[in-house]
Design a protein around this motif. Sequence first.
Motif, short mmCIF file in Angstrom:
data_model
loop_
_atom_site.label_atom_id
_atom_site.label_comp_id
_atom_site.label_asym_id
_atom_site.label_seq_id
_atom_site.Cartn_x
_atom_site.Cartn_y
_atom_site.Cartn_z
N GLN A 281 0.83 -1.20 0.00
CA GLN A 281 0.00 0.00 0.00
C GLN A 281 0.87 1.25 0.00
O GLN A 281 2.05 1.20 0.31
CB GLN A 281 -0.91 0.00 1.22
N SER A 282 0.23 2.35 -0.34
CA SER A 282 0.94 3.62 -0.34
C SER A 282 0.99 4.15 1.10
O SER A 282 0.33 3.63 1.99
CB SER A 282 0.22 4.62 -1.24
N GLY B 116 -2.28 4.86 2.64
CA GLY B 116 -3.24 3.80 2.87
C GLY B 116 -4.08 3.37 1.67
O GLY B 116 -5.12 2.76 1.84
N GLN B 117 -3.62 3.67 0.46
CA GLN B 117 -4.29 3.14 -0.73
C GLN B 117 -3.62 1.82 -1.08
O GLN B 117 -2.39 1.74 -1.14
CB GLN B 117 -4.19 4.12 -1.90
N LEU B 118 -4.42 0.78 -1.34
CA LEU B 118 -3.83 -0.51 -1.68
C LEU B 118 -3.11 -0.41 -3.02
O LEU B 118 -3.56 0.27 -3.93
CB LEU B 118 -4.90 -1.61 -1.73
#
Lengths: 425, 251
Positions: free
Chosen positions: A296-297, A300-302
């Motif tokens: 993930q970034s 918190g983006q997958l």
Amino acid sequence: MIRSEDGFFGQFGGRYVPEILLPALIELEELFADLRDDDGFWREYLLLAQQFSGRPTPLTPCPGLTRQLGGARIWLKREDLNHSGAHKVNNVLGQGLLVQRMGKRRVIAETGAGQHGLATAIMAARLGLDCTIYMGADDIERQYSNVFWMRQLGAEVVPVSTGARTLKEAMDEALRDWAASSDDTHYVLGTACGPAPFPELVTYFQSVIGLELKDQCQEEFGRYPDEIVACVGGGSNAMGVFAPFLDLPEVRLTGVEAGGTGPRPGAHSVRLSAYGDQQDAAETGIAQGFKTLFLQSRDGQLGATHSVAAGLDYVGVSPIVAHLTETLRLTPAYATDQEVLKAFQLLMRTEGIIPALESSHALAGGFKRAAELDKSQHLVINLSGRGDKDIFKIARAFPQPEWREFLDRELARQSNEKEGSTDVA
Amino acid sequence: MLPEEGSDLQIMSHAVVGYPSLEENQPAIDGLVRAGVKLIELQVPFSDPVADGATLVNACHQALQRGGSLATALDLAKQVCQRHPQVSFILMSYLNPLFRFGLEDLIGAAAEAGLKGMIIPDLPVENVEPLLPLCDDLGIAPILMVTPNTPEHRLERIGRAARGMLYVVARQGVTGKQSQWGEEFRCYLQRVRRYTDLPLAVGFGVRSEADLHALQGQAEVAAVCSKYIEWQTSLGSERAAAKLAELTAAI
């Protein structure tokens, strides 16, 4: 056997889902709690697995490979010999028994390589259930032969075209369907991931692999193996073969992830190891209903993933696998697409077995480890599936001019037949 | 201010941070405010929005490509809360971006930005309860969801933990599809009222004037979110706001 504490394995696991899904998950959890210690239920499951899927699967020695690699004796646990061609059917048959008890009339599933979708379509056909399979649009292109058979079996295969169009998106879409349909529909989650009780429930059914292996090792060489190697996508075949050995510290457990084309973001799906000098190592996160290590970034983006094997191309990992890695019980490893293709070919040419590309990750990792071990040692590789479904991928990796010519002829035949039938109509 | 129990039906609408672009968020919100909307959700875009249907899924994916994030959502919140003090802004986000930020820090940052509440669809009530003292201290209302299949014992637990208003999911499924408002729905709302004195916000499937009329006298808030984003996509933000103005005028 491993048990969760209220759905958690160490810090991982849990049940983080929209409120709409909770009643169905709690119903499933209560049913599972009633059945898991019931010997009669386990016997019913084993009988079904024997009668329908040919279990127990053999433990096959590999003398040619052992000689060639010059290290530990290599054995294969032959999950490829299951009906439907992979370990996935173990879990599906078990969940089929649960569906019957719950009285639901429809099943849905996500699938990456198509093996879980195929197994679910088979179960649905046998039990007379409606069946919808969600599959990333890119995975459909990669594993079309499984899509073909799912549809022949009567399942609806829905291509998922959002995001990276692979397993993660297929799981999102299955969860969306279930939010609307849980009254009469069971979500047959295919791996040891997702919200509780799925990681534990899938591991329970898959542990038939390791339980058989325990007996077979005693029979073949009078003790437990020194090492067991399995590939890790979501983690269901790995947990299946590892679970019964967790309390035996002398048995080393190695999980091989997809190294893809290298340690760049989006080029692999290595979640358990530090990989090269990558900046985006997997971190603890909460998504798709559970807490685990996700690529993930920072915000918190997958992330995106890649593997030559659609079944390993997943952004998270079983919370049980994450926990066992954190507590150092499981040793993580990875194999790149290139290493995997080499291992695929080596097994095929040396032992006459055609492995799935997913399982070829376990082979690549296992061969490496075997060469490092002593001749007196025993190493078992979990051969989770067979490679028939990968025929198009393999045809491109190891091209034969005759194959291309055949495809041209076959296409011509199909269009001739089409024109012919139009004339008749 | 969040609405009070028994007050007239009002509309809650929506912005996806970064959709159609970060630059357009503020003028679009200005438009909603001019249209008479007094409750606006700011949705943090997420890669895997499992409770949302196609409209919001696509908006999330585009928003992510255009710089939408929790950080830009908090920035936007600061601006719009200052510009429109008469409007209540609510942060809507899936859990992972907030978890990565730190939930307790986030509650502080949300209060500082002027937000009034938070909707986190994948954070069950069990995980909200430990956060309640902090939320109460800082004046952030955790807005919890109930659904038609929520059993009584969970309704009771959710009713106890909910603050601000209770989000009543109108039907099973994800956002962006029509709902029915018949007798069954009326009984559902009555069942929910037994467990809370909070105003009820009905969402999922509120898409037309007829839907709003059906909800008048039954609920305090109607969430017109996917439909607004659909209008924003097909007509642009300005004409989407005009559509919202027609709806607010209709009630």
